[in-house]
Design a protein around this motif. Structure first.
Motif, short mmCIF file in Angstrom:
data_model
loop_
_atom_site.label_atom_id
_atom_site.label_comp_id
_atom_site.label_asym_id
_atom_site.label_seq_id
_atom_site.Cartn_x
_atom_site.Cartn_y
_atom_site.Cartn_z
N ALA A 11 0.96 -1.15 -0.02
CA ALA A 11 -0.24 -0.05 -0.01
C ALA A 11 0.72 1.26 0.10
O ALA A 11 0.49 2.42 -0.54
CB ALA A 11 -0.86 0.22 1.28
N LEU A 12 1.87 1.31 0.83
CA LEU A 12 3.01 2.49 0.69
C LEU A 12 3.63 2.68 -0.56
O LEU A 12 3.87 3.70 -0.71
CB LEU A 12 3.84 2.19 1.89
N GLN A 13 3.82 1.60 -1.37
CA GLN A 13 4.43 1.95 -2.70
C GLN A 13 3.75 3.08 -3.59
O GLN A 13 4.39 3.67 -4.30
CB GLN A 13 4.34 0.66 -3.26
N LYS A 14 2.60 3.24 -3.26
CA LYS A 14 1.87 4.45 -4.23
C LYS A 14 1.87 5.72 -3.66
O LYS A 14 1.42 6.74 -4.41
CB LYS A 14 0.53 3.81 -4.68
N TYR A 15 2.26 6.07 -2.66
CA TYR A 15 2.61 7.35 -1.92
C TYR A 15 3.95 7.68 -1.84
O TYR A 15 4.83 7.24 -1.84
CB TYR A 15 1.87 7.25 -0.66
N THR A 16 4.08 9.04 -2.06
CA THR A 16 5.28 9.87 -1.74
C THR A 16 5.78 9.88 -0.46
O THR A 16 4.97 9.81 0.68
CB THR A 16 5.47 11.10 -2.74
N THR A 17 7.03 10.27 -0.15
CA THR A 17 7.42 10.75 1.16
C THR A 17 6.60 11.88 1.77
O THR A 17 6.22 11.91 2.84
CB THR A 17 8.81 10.78 1.47
N CYS A 18 6.15 12.78 0.81
CA CYS A 18 5.52 13.87 1.30
C CYS A 18 4.01 13.52 1.66
O CYS A 18 3.48 14.07 2.74
CB CYS A 18 5.50 14.85 0.29
N ASP A 19 3.53 12.45 0.88
CA ASP A 19 2.06 11.95 1.46
C ASP A 19 2.36 11.38 2.75
O ASP A 19 1.22 11.68 3.44
CB ASP A 19 1.77 10.81 0.43
N VAL A 20 3.24 10.75 2.93
CA VAL A 20 3.39 9.85 4.27
C VAL A 20 3.45 11.00 5.49
O VAL A 20 2.88 10.97 6.62
CB VAL A 20 4.74 9.02 4.16
N SER A 21 4.19 11.93 5.24
CA SER A 21 4.59 13.01 6.25
C SER A 21 3.41 13.68 6.25
O SER A 21 2.95 14.09 7.58
CB SER A 21 5.66 13.98 5.71
N ASP A 22 2.32 14.00 5.38
CA ASP A 22 1.33 14.90 5.76
C ASP A 22 0.27 13.90 6.44
O ASP A 22 0.01 14.55 7.43
CB ASP A 22 0.34 15.18 4.16
N ALA A 23 0.29 12.51 6.57
CA ALA A 23 -0.57 11.84 7.25
C ALA A 23 0.06 11.87 8.62
O ALA A 23 -0.83 11.96 9.60
CB ALA A 23 -0.54 10.35 6.67
N LEU A 24 1.26 11.79 8.86
CA LEU A 24 1.81 11.79 10.07
C LEU A 24 1.75 12.89 10.80
O LEU A 24 1.46 12.83 12.10
CB LEU A 24 3.39 11.18 9.95
N CYS A 25 1.59 14.19 10.02
CA CYS A 25 1.41 15.27 10.77
C CYS A 25 0.02 15.38 11.36
O CYS A 25 -0.26 15.91 12.45
CB CYS A 25 1.56 16.43 9.71
N LYS A 26 -0.99 14.94 10.46
CA LYS A 26 -2.48 14.81 11.05
C LYS A 26 -2.41 13.88 12.16
O LYS A 26 -3.19 14.19 13.14
CB LYS A 26 -3.37 14.39 9.94
N LEU A 27 -1.42 13.05 12.47
CA LEU A 27 -1.58 12.08 13.58
C LEU A 27 -0.52 12.66 14.65
O LEU A 27 -0.45 11.95 15.55
CB LEU A 27 -1.01 10.74 13.21
N LYS A 28 -0.08 14.07 14.42
CA LYS A 28 0.50 14.44 15.60
C LYS A 28 1.92 13.90 15.56
O LYS A 28 2.52 13.83 16.81
CB LYS A 28 -0.16 14.85 16.89
N TYR A 29 2.52 13.25 14.70
CA TYR A 29 3.93 12.76 14.88
C TYR A 29 4.62 13.57 14.45
O TYR A 29 4.76 14.25 13.36
CB TYR A 29 3.99 11.37 14.08
N ARG A 30 5.83 14.00 15.27
CA ARG A 30 6.87 15.15 15.13
C ARG A 30 7.49 14.99 13.78
O ARG A 30 7.92 14.02 13.32
CB ARG A 30 7.78 15.05 16.40
N ASN A 31 7.38 16.10 13.24
CA ASN A 31 8.17 16.55 11.87
C ASN A 31 7.73 15.60 10.90
O ASN A 31 8.19 15.52 9.84
CB ASN A 31 9.58 16.19 11.96
N GLY A 32 6.50 14.97 11.08
CA GLY A 32 5.94 14.24 9.92
C GLY A 32 6.79 13.05 9.49
O GLY A 32 6.61 12.32 8.59
N GLY A 33 7.69 12.46 10.48
CA GLY A 33 8.33 11.60 10.38
C GLY A 33 9.53 11.80 9.44
O GLY A 33 10.52 10.91 9.35
#
Length: 223
Positions: A11-33
């Protein structure tokens, strides 16, 4: 790897690192990972379609005078298939801590790439192998005069004063032209739907912006 683990990687293969960071920011994980200072060196320098996704296999280098005993075998011979090797060493180490033979063995083991939190060497060899390398910089001297491997598959800290970030064995590492992101394994299932939602919203925004809608209006409408 277990089936759920495999499904998350797929599932992660279709997303960029920016996409992952955006999601982690929404989850309040520091610096979006985001793991600062690590960029692509091989198979090209910040160019091309290279992206790696996999669970972290961590390696911890320490100074020779550290009381920790030296790891008894070479870490490269135990790399799990599908993993991303993450090599940590003390900050500002001038010597390289990773080389071409390591990548040759990593490829044979099925690793998908290596992230070097420090310097690496044999850049020509890495590129000839077409093996993905993300690192801070290049070097020439090997590490033995300064460092030793003290542990494998333990939590390690990103070696920078900019951030306080930890990479744990099994956390997902995603790397592309934008840099390197760590996705904590316990947040992956929460983050994936957020990535999908964000990408869909951005696609709609881009479509309308190209037609003349303002960014502000598109943001209000789709986000």
């Amino acid at each position: 790897m277990s089936e759920p683990h495999d499904a998350i990687i797929t599932a992660l293969q279709k997303y960029t690192t920016c996409d992952v960071s955006d999601a982690l920011c929404k989850l309040k994980y520091r610096n979006g990972g985001f793991l600062s200072g690590l960029t692509m060196w091989s198979p090209q320098r910040q160019d091309g379609q290279t992206k790696i996704v996999g669970p972290a296999y961590t390696v911890k280098y320490v100074p020779l005078d550290d009381p920790s005993p030296k790891y008894p075998t070479h870490y490269i011979d135990a790399v799990p298939s599908g993993s991303v090797i993450f090599v940590s060493c003390p900050a500002k180490t001038p010597n390289a801590v990773y080389g071409g033979l390591m990548s040759t063995r990593a490829l044979a083991s099925g690793a998908v790439g290596s992230v070097i939190d420090g310097r690496f060497r044999d850049l020509q060899e890495q590129r000839a192998l077409e093996y993905p390398i993300f690192a801070r910089d290049v070097g020439t001297a090997p590490p033995a005069e300064l460092l030793k491997v003290a542990a494998v598959n333990v939590p390690v800290k990103l070696q920078t004063h900019e951030q306080d970030m930890e990479i744990r064995p099994g956390d997902y590492l995603i790397a592309d032209l934008n840099g390197v992101v760590v996705l904590p394994f316990e947040l992956a299932e929460q983050a994936l739907p957020l990535m999908q939602k964000q990408v869909e919203a951005d696609d709609k925004m881009a479509f309308e912006i190209r037609k003349g809608m303002s960014f502000t209006e598109a943001s209000k409408k789709f986000r």
